[in-house]
Write a protein that holds these residues in place. Structure first.
Motif, mmCIF file in Angstrom:
data_model
loop_
_atom_site.group_PDB
_atom_site.id
_atom_site.type_symbol
_atom_site.label_atom_id
_atom_site.label_comp_id
_atom_site.label_asym_id
_atom_site.label_seq_id
_atom_site.Cartn_x
_atom_site.Cartn_y
_atom_site.Cartn_z
ATOM 1 N N TYR A 114 0.741 -1.109 0.042
ATOM 2 C CA TYR A 114 0.061 0.033 0.052
ATOM 3 C C TYR A 114 0.877 1.192 0.077
ATOM 4 N N LYS A 115 2.127 1.041 0.575
ATOM 5 C CA LYS A 115 2.893 2.381 0.462
ATOM 6 C C LYS A 115 3.591 2.491 -1.037
ATOM 7 N N ASN A 116 3.570 1.313 -1.753
ATOM 8 C CA ASN A 116 4.297 1.505 -2.938
ATOM 9 C C ASN A 116 5.745 1.794 -3.097
ATOM 10 N N ALA A 117 6.259 1.064 -2.141
ATOM 11 C CA ALA A 117 7.940 1.672 -2.001
ATOM 12 C C ALA A 117 8.809 1.144 -3.213
ATOM 13 N N PHE A 118 9.701 2.055 -3.493
ATOM 14 C CA PHE A 118 10.625 2.016 -4.574
ATOM 15 C C PHE A 118 11.429 0.649 -4.043
ATOM 16 N N VAL A 119 11.910 -0.323 -4.883
ATOM 17 C CA VAL A 119 12.972 -1.221 -4.673
ATOM 18 C C VAL A 119 13.689 -1.478 -5.691
ATOM 19 N N GLY A 120 13.733 -0.663 -6.729
ATOM 20 C CA GLY A 120 14.686 -0.703 -7.909
ATOM 21 C C GLY A 120 14.661 -2.000 -8.671
ATOM 22 N N LEU A 121 15.667 -2.805 -8.821
ATOM 23 C CA LEU A 121 15.731 -3.814 -9.587
ATOM 24 C C LEU A 121 15.310 -4.951 -9.128
ATOM 25 N N GLN A 122 15.118 -5.143 -7.884
ATOM 26 C CA GLN A 122 14.790 -6.207 -7.238
ATOM 27 C C GLN A 122 13.746 -7.128 -7.675
ATOM 28 N N ASN A 123 12.785 -6.660 -8.349
ATOM 29 C CA ASN A 123 11.598 -7.535 -8.818
ATOM 30 C C ASN A 123 12.395 -8.307 -10.061
ATOM 31 N N TYR A 124 13.080 -7.491 -10.741
ATOM 32 C CA TYR A 124 13.827 -8.239 -11.957
ATOM 33 C C TYR A 124 14.701 -9.391 -11.681
#
Length: 284
Positions: A40-50
């Motif tokens: 819900y905060k939609n925090a930025f995680v960079g390329l971690q999802n990739y």
């Protein structure tokens, strides 16, 4: 001249606005969404999802199968459509019936094609009955690695006609005296095809490659119709993975997989455009 340019912008403005709203803005919005954690905060995680998705075995399996099926289906349709178009071009005007009938699978409803295919490849279907009459064992075509066969054949049958029509339209522009001169010099069918036809219709040939390759990347429809949402590992495509992640509301994985695949597609098409430009420079 200036007034004419201003009036052109008035006509171009509505489609450009639609393109901006429905394509460009969502595209960059999706890029940002793939770099957040989905909370819900939609925090930025960079390329971690990739990083996570490229370590996911199901994503890698879907990507491998999608590329493998596309590398089989697209060249097969291209080669068959080119050869059939060459043969039909020699049958004119007597080949009008064949030219019209070959487009029928492209126009048929997908549900009707699926029914025909399931009946034909069923364990007790037509193909296995033929194999039994020939003294061969029946094959479970709708399960396991054998499922690739009906999926690939369904794609070829569905898309072959449209590619043939594109090639036929291009063949009409090749001067007939070139073939007559080649036959006088002793050139056969394949020599004429590769020395005369392909160089003269290279833009259309490249267009067919692009269209069929794009269609092959969307082979999920054929796989889903025959194998369902969770088919055998041999035909589990990237679209299966994305569809299942979407049903689980895992939107980060969906967008990350989509943009990862888009980068691969852009790279492949970049190589194709480079090869086409190089071939055209060699012909000049």
């Amino acid at each position: 001249m200036f007034r004419r340019k201003k009036s052109l912008w008035l006509f171009l403005l509505p489609p450009l606005i639609g393109l901006l709203i429905f394509y460009i803005v969502p595209f960059f919005g999706g890029v940002y969404y793939s770099l957040t954690d989905g909370s819900y905060k939609n925090a930025f995680v960079g390329l971690q999802n990739y990083i996570n998705i490229w370590q996911n075995p199901m994503f890698l399996l879907g990507l491998k199968n999608t590329l493998l099926l596309s590398l089989i289906c697209a060249p097969a349709v291209w080669i068959l459509s080119f050869l059939i178009a060459m043969l039909l071009n020699r049958l004119r005007p007597g080949g009008a019936l064949l030219r019209n009938s070959i487009l029928l699978p492209y126009l048929m409803p997908a549900s009707a094609m699926l029914l025909v295919w399931l009946l034909f490849f069923d364990y007790g279907g037509t193909l296995n009955r033929i194999l039994h009459l020939l003294g061969m064992d029946r094959v479970n075509w709708l399960d396991g690695a054998a499922l690739r066969v009906p999926v690939i054949l369904l794609f070829i049958w569905k898309n072959l006609g449209f590619a043939v029509i594109l090639f036929l339209s291009a063949l009409q522009t090749v001067p007939e005296p070139l073939y007559e001169y080649a036959r006088l010099e002793g050139a056969g069918f394949f020599r004429q095809a590769f020395s005369i036809t392909l160089p003269l219709i290279s833009p259309t040939a490249f267009l067919v490659v692009i269209i069929e390759w794009i269609s092959a990347f969307k082979i999920f429809r054929e796989v889903y119709f025959i194998g369902g949402a969770y088919p055998a590992d041999a035909v589990y495509t990237l679209q299966n993975y994305m569809n299942n992640m979407y049903n689980k509301l895992n939107y980060q994985n969906v967008t990350t997989a989509a943009y990862s695949f888009a980068l691969i597609v852009f790279a492949l098409f970049g190589v194709l455009f480079y090869l086409q430009n190089r071939m055209q420079r060699n012909l000049k």
